[in-house]
Design an enzyme around this catalytic site. Structure first.
Site, short mmCIF file in Angstrom:
data_model
loop_
_atom_site.label_atom_id
_atom_site.label_comp_id
_atom_site.label_asym_id
_atom_site.label_seq_id
_atom_site.Cartn_x
_atom_site.Cartn_y
_atom_site.Cartn_z
N CYS A 48 5.15 -6.10 1.75
CA CYS A 48 5.48 -4.68 1.72
C CYS A 48 4.77 -3.93 2.85
CB CYS A 48 5.14 -4.10 0.34
SG CYS A 48 5.86 -2.47 0.10
N TYR A 49 3.82 -3.08 2.54
CA TYR A 49 3.11 -2.39 3.61
C TYR A 49 2.44 -3.38 4.56
CZ TYR A 49 -0.12 0.55 6.10
OH TYR A 49 -0.80 1.17 7.10
N SER A 62 -20.76 -10.70 -28.58
CA SER A 62 -20.16 -9.54 -29.24
C SER A 62 -19.05 -9.98 -30.18
CB SER A 62 -19.57 -8.62 -28.18
OG SER A 62 -18.46 -9.25 -27.57
N GLY A 63 -18.68 -11.27 -30.10
CA GLY A 63 -17.51 -11.70 -30.86
C GLY A 63 -16.25 -11.66 -30.01
N GLY A 64 -16.35 -11.02 -28.83
CA GLY A 64 -15.21 -10.93 -27.92
C GLY A 64 -15.06 -12.20 -27.08
N VAL A 65 -13.96 -12.26 -26.37
CA VAL A 65 -13.64 -13.46 -25.58
C VAL A 65 -14.66 -13.67 -24.46
CG1 VAL A 65 -11.87 -14.60 -24.20
CG2 VAL A 65 -11.20 -12.93 -25.94
N ASP A 66 -14.98 -12.60 -23.74
CA ASP A 66 -15.78 -12.77 -22.52
C ASP A 66 -17.18 -13.30 -22.81
OD1 ASP A 66 -13.54 -11.61 -21.55
OD2 ASP A 66 -14.45 -9.66 -21.12
N SER A 67 -17.86 -12.67 -23.75
CA SER A 67 -19.23 -13.14 -24.01
C SER A 67 -19.19 -14.54 -24.62
CB SER A 67 -20.00 -12.16 -24.88
OG SER A 67 -19.42 -12.03 -26.15
N ALA A 68 -18.15 -14.84 -25.39
CA ALA A 68 -18.06 -16.17 -26.01
C ALA A 68 -17.88 -17.24 -24.94
CB ALA A 68 -16.90 -16.21 -27.00
N LYS A 113 -9.05 -12.47 -16.55
CA LYS A 113 -9.04 -12.69 -18.01
C LYS A 113 -8.26 -13.95 -18.41
CE LYS A 113 -10.12 -10.57 -21.92
NZ LYS A 113 -11.36 -9.81 -22.16
N GLU A 153 4.93 -10.62 -6.05
CA GLU A 153 3.95 -10.82 -7.11
C GLU A 153 4.37 -10.27 -8.47
OE1 GLU A 153 3.82 -8.75 -4.64
OE2 GLU A 153 2.78 -6.87 -5.10
N HIS A 167 8.12 -7.17 -3.22
CA HIS A 167 6.89 -7.57 -3.93
C HIS A 167 7.10 -8.89 -4.65
CE1 HIS A 167 4.43 -3.99 -3.35
NE2 HIS A 167 5.54 -3.30 -3.40
N GLY A 186 0.85 -1.19 0.00
CA GLY A 186 0.00 0.00 0.00
C GLY A 186 0.88 1.22 0.00
#
Ligand code: XMP
Length: 528
Positions: free
Chosen positions: A89-90, A231-237, A383, A179, A177, A62
């Protein structure tokens, strides 16, 4: 729907967000160790944490100093709650200070790449790692004394206590960090905390995500019916594919062709997606309608509004038609599938429940006669997890690894009025750029590469024996982690040359290809 950690009695790892940009990244890294994680705000009480029955808690980095007025503190009760805790870290400093160690404002700041020196055998977190290795630091205050009963396992030039642990108490932390990719052993350290200190079982796998999500969708929808806008996008597919897997023909997908798509995208949905999933699909050809509404419009915001509004109207009509059809057969459609992802949920402050609908596909604001219950099968996923789920479900690579494409499509990549001819020009130039980037194996190196048609600009050129007076296109290749910030991608000159030569040869209206070398900020990724 929460696709959450229903895969076992083991609760989630809770990543407490202290306000830096790292919490979501930590949550992703925890999941890479095959452990389900969720981000929670720093003002969560110990009672609430206990109520969630977490497998472990990770306190994130943070921006604050632990001694600053109003700095978020850690309730010491957390450390006797029987929950394994890892501080970063914080979070590490807040943990040290709550456990009775000392954090000092030394005046020296460590920022960026720093050498970590392992003490003794490195304890559990750093065992058998190189005695010196680089880590990523970003702190002002330093821990000068670890609390009683803890082993100090690493230091740096300016920080005597850079890592501590008590395997017995299941508490540990690092000043750096782990990550970020600049800490090459960081993921291993996080994994050791989770698996070896917190004894969390690695159960979060792609197949478990699919199984759990499919089961949860079946439970939510039962034998009723749902629709989904593709929509043709990844998420809706991927969302649609999961729901199809769960309820089969009780799902109908609606694909609105607004004419602002790129070359081949309609076929990708109508042919490839349907072949891979067997989904029931209705395509609405609304090209003329959209072009009619966009005629004469040049203002970017106006274009976005029109496209968003028309999209909703067309979708509403399709939903009504489907409703009427289903109603006659006595099968009301009750559910609307949306591809909301976990980062949208975290950023809108919503845990469970809060529906977050992207404005360009704002099908959440439907009129009263179209009240749907939302099905959000990707609500718990990042994602990269969505992409893995897509592959697991057998979706083609071309869909799963598609680069982000804005909802308003090519409409916001034509600077000036959107017309059918201009769309055709841009589509041709865009297809060439995509082909060459793919052929050069660069798809995974770039986040996306908009091609923008400067339709209101002309410049003089010469081709063959004649003068030309054509339009420029702009190539906008960008590299990014999340589209919030981006840098322009240093594409190899020979690839740029091939794109430029092909576009100017093959697309008659275009006689100049330019390269956008602006980072974001100050530039946005799209031009409108
Ligand atoms: P900007 O241009 O704001 O874009 O840097 C950031 C990311 O968002 C995408 N983008 C959109 N996506 N609807 C979308 O679904 C939109 O209206 C929209 N505008 C921009 C853009 O392609 C980039 O990935």
């Amino acid at each position: 729907m929460s696709g959450s950690a229903s895969n076992s009695a083991q609760g989630p790892v809770l990543v407490v967000d202290y306000g830096a940009q790292y919490a979501q990244l930590i949550a992703r890294r925890v999941r890479e160790a095959q452990v389900y994680s969720e981000v929670v705000p720093h003002d969560i009480s110990v009672e609430e944490i206990k109520h969630r029955n977490p497998a472990a808690v990770v306190l994130s980095g943070g921006p604050s100093s632990v001694y600053a007025d109003g700095a978020p503190q850690v309730d010491p009760a957390l450390f006797s709650a029987g929950v394994p805790v890892f501080g970063i870290c914080y979070g590490f400093q807040a943990m040290i200070s709550a456990l009775g160690g000392a954090v000092e404002h030394t005046g020296t700041r460590e920022y960026g790449r720093t050498e970590l020196e392992i003490s003794g055998d490195g304890g559990t977190l750093h065992a058998e790692m190189p005695g010196h290795h680089p880590v990523w630091m970003s702190h002002g205050d330093s821990v000068s004394k670890a609390p009683e009963g803890f082993e100090v396992t690493a230091s740096t030039k300016d920080t005597p206590v850079a890592a501590f642990e008590s395997v017995e108490r299941q508490l540990a932390g690092v000043q750096y960090h782990p990550e970020v990719v600049h800490s090459p052993h960081g993921q291993e350290v996080l994994r050791r905390f989770l698996h070896d200190i917190a004894k969390v079982r690695p159960q979060w796998t792609t197949s478990s995500i699919v199984d759990d999500t499919v089961a949860a969708i079946r439970e939510q929808i039962g034998d009723r019916r749902a629709i989904c806008a593709l929509s043709g996008g990844v998420d809706s597919a991927v969302a649609a594919a999961l729901v199809q897997r769960a309820i089969g023909d009780q799902l109908t997908c609606v694909f609105v062709d607004h004419g602002l798509l790129r070359a081949g995208e309609r076929a990708q949905v109508e042919r490839d997606f349907v072949a891979a999933t067997g989904v029931r699909l209705v395509t609405i050809d609304a090209v003329d309608r959209f072009l009619g509404e966009l005629a004469g419009v040049t203002d970017p915001e106006e274009k976005r509004k029109i496209i968003g509004r028309e999209f909703i109207r067309v979708f509403e009509q399709a939903a009504r038609d489907l409703q009427a059809e289903a109603g006659e057969a006595g099968e009301q459609i009750d559910f609307l599938v949306q591809g909301t992802l976990y980062p949208d949920v975290v950023e809108s402050g919503g845990g469970s429940g809060a529906a977050n609908i992207k404005s360009h596909h704002n099908v959440g604001g439907l009129p009263d006669d179209l009240q749907f219950e939302l099905v959000e099968p990707l609500r718990a996923l990042f994602k990269d997890e969505v992409r893995r789920v897509g592959l697991e479900l057998g979706l083609p690579e071309t869909i799963v690894h598609r680069q982000p494409f804005p909802g308003p499509g090519l409409g916001i990549r034509i600077i000036g009025e959107v017309t059918a001819d201009r769309l055709e020009t841009l589509r041709a130039a865009d297809a060439i750029a995509r082909e060459e980037l793919t052929a050069a194996g660069l798809d995974r190196d770039i986040w996306q590469c908009p091609v923008v048609l400067l339709a209101d600009v002309r410049s003089v050129g010469v081709q063959g024996d004649g003068r030309t007076y054509g339009h420029p296109v702009v190539l906008r290749p960008v590299s990014s982690e999340d589209a919030m910030t981006a840098d322009w991608t240093r594409l190899p000159y020979d690839v740029l040359e091939r794109i430029s030569t092909r576009i100017t040869n093959e697309v008659s209206e275009v006689n100049r290809v330019t390269l956008d070398v602006t980072s974001k900020p100050p530039g946005t990724i799209e031009w409108e």
